[in-house]
Design an enzyme around this catalytic site. Structure first.
Site, mmCIF file in Angstrom:
data_model
loop_
_atom_site.group_PDB
_atom_site.id
_atom_site.type_symbol
_atom_site.label_atom_id
_atom_site.label_comp_id
_atom_site.label_asym_id
_atom_site.label_seq_id
_atom_site.Cartn_x
_atom_site.Cartn_y
_atom_site.Cartn_z
ATOM 1 N N ALA A 80 9.067 -10.543 -17.439
ATOM 2 C CA ALA A 80 8.933 -11.199 -18.743
ATOM 3 C C ALA A 80 9.949 -10.627 -19.718
ATOM 4 O O ALA A 80 10.235 -9.426 -19.705
ATOM 5 C CB ALA A 80 7.519 -10.994 -19.294
ATOM 6 N N CYS A 81 10.504 -11.501 -20.564
ATOM 7 C CA CYS A 81 11.394 -11.080 -21.637
ATOM 8 C C CYS A 81 10.924 -11.763 -22.917
ATOM 9 O O CYS A 81 9.740 -12.023 -23.070
ATOM 10 C CB CYS A 81 12.853 -11.407 -21.295
ATOM 11 S SG CYS A 81 13.202 -13.159 -21.096
ATOM 12 N N TYR A 82 11.811 -12.039 -23.833
ATOM 13 C CA TYR A 82 11.435 -12.701 -25.071
ATOM 14 C C TYR A 82 11.092 -14.174 -24.840
ATOM 15 O O TYR A 82 10.008 -14.623 -25.203
ATOM 16 C CB TYR A 82 12.566 -12.624 -26.106
ATOM 17 C CG TYR A 82 12.843 -11.240 -26.612
ATOM 18 C CD1 TYR A 82 12.057 -10.674 -27.602
ATOM 19 C CD2 TYR A 82 13.896 -10.496 -26.100
ATOM 20 C CE1 TYR A 82 12.308 -9.402 -28.071
ATOM 21 C CE2 TYR A 82 14.159 -9.220 -26.560
ATOM 22 C CZ TYR A 82 13.367 -8.678 -27.552
ATOM 23 O OH TYR A 82 13.619 -7.411 -28.003
ATOM 24 N N GLY A 84 12.327 -16.033 -21.779
ATOM 25 C CA GLY A 84 12.452 -16.456 -20.391
ATOM 26 C C GLY A 84 13.866 -16.580 -19.849
ATOM 27 O O GLY A 84 14.040 -16.929 -18.692
ATOM 28 N N PHE A 109 7.531 -13.781 -23.432
ATOM 29 C CA PHE A 109 6.403 -13.292 -24.222
ATOM 30 C C PHE A 109 6.070 -14.258 -25.360
ATOM 31 O O PHE A 109 4.918 -14.360 -25.765
ATOM 32 C CB PHE A 109 6.712 -11.893 -24.774
ATOM 33 C CG PHE A 109 5.541 -11.273 -25.497
ATOM 34 C CD1 PHE A 109 4.420 -10.847 -24.801
ATOM 35 C CD2 PHE A 109 5.564 -11.117 -26.872
ATOM 36 C CE1 PHE A 109 3.339 -10.281 -25.458
ATOM 37 C CE2 PHE A 109 4.491 -10.546 -27.544
ATOM 38 C CZ PHE A 109 3.378 -10.128 -26.834
#
Length: 144
Positions: A80-82, A84, A109
């Site tokens: 997961a990142c900010y 995708g 996220f």
């Protein structure tokens, strides 16, 4: 091409684990979780809020040695990142180096509405970054 998992699919899998992503049920037989969530955002942002049970491994800290961590022995790893974008790149790299099913969290996220931890021991129903935090920027590509 690495698979994507929706927030709803991840939440259902985490609910099935019973104890969260970073310390999921021991289905591997070697003490490793069956599902790990790896949050690749910077440590300060991770501390402000992350998917409950996720481990923080920013791309600049990914190395061959990092792949010996407990999260890397899971049957399934979700990155997961900010939003995708970077998680797709890192998931692709991890997919080549791990003996696990690796997926990227679609929408990152920001799209997550499940349980979160704030890095200070409290847990709450999830939400993405606060609206006043500015635009999302993802980190650099994994170094290996």
């Amino acid at each position: 091409m690495v698979d994507e998992i929706t927030p709803a699919e991840l939440r259902a899998r985490l609910d099935g684990e019973g104890s969260g992503s970073g310390d999921g049920a021991d289905d591997t037989g070697d003490g490793a979780p069956s599902l790990s969530v790896v949050d690749i955002r910077d440590p300060a942002t991770y501390a402000d809020g992350h998917i409950a049970g996720a481990v923080n491994v920013p791309p600049n800290r990914l190395s061959t040695a990092a792949l010996d961590a407990e999260w890397a022995r899971a049957d399934e790893v979700v990155v997961a990142c900010y939003v995708g974008k970077s998680s797709k790149q890192v998931a692709s790299v991890l997919d080549r180096h791990l003996d696990a099913d690796v997926a990227s969290l679609r929408g990152g996220f920001d799209a997550w509405s499940g349980p979160t931890d704030d890095g200070r021991g409290s847990s709450a129903a999830g939400s993405g970054r606060a609206p006043d935090e500015g635009p999302a920027t993802d980190g650099p590509e994994a170094p290996f």
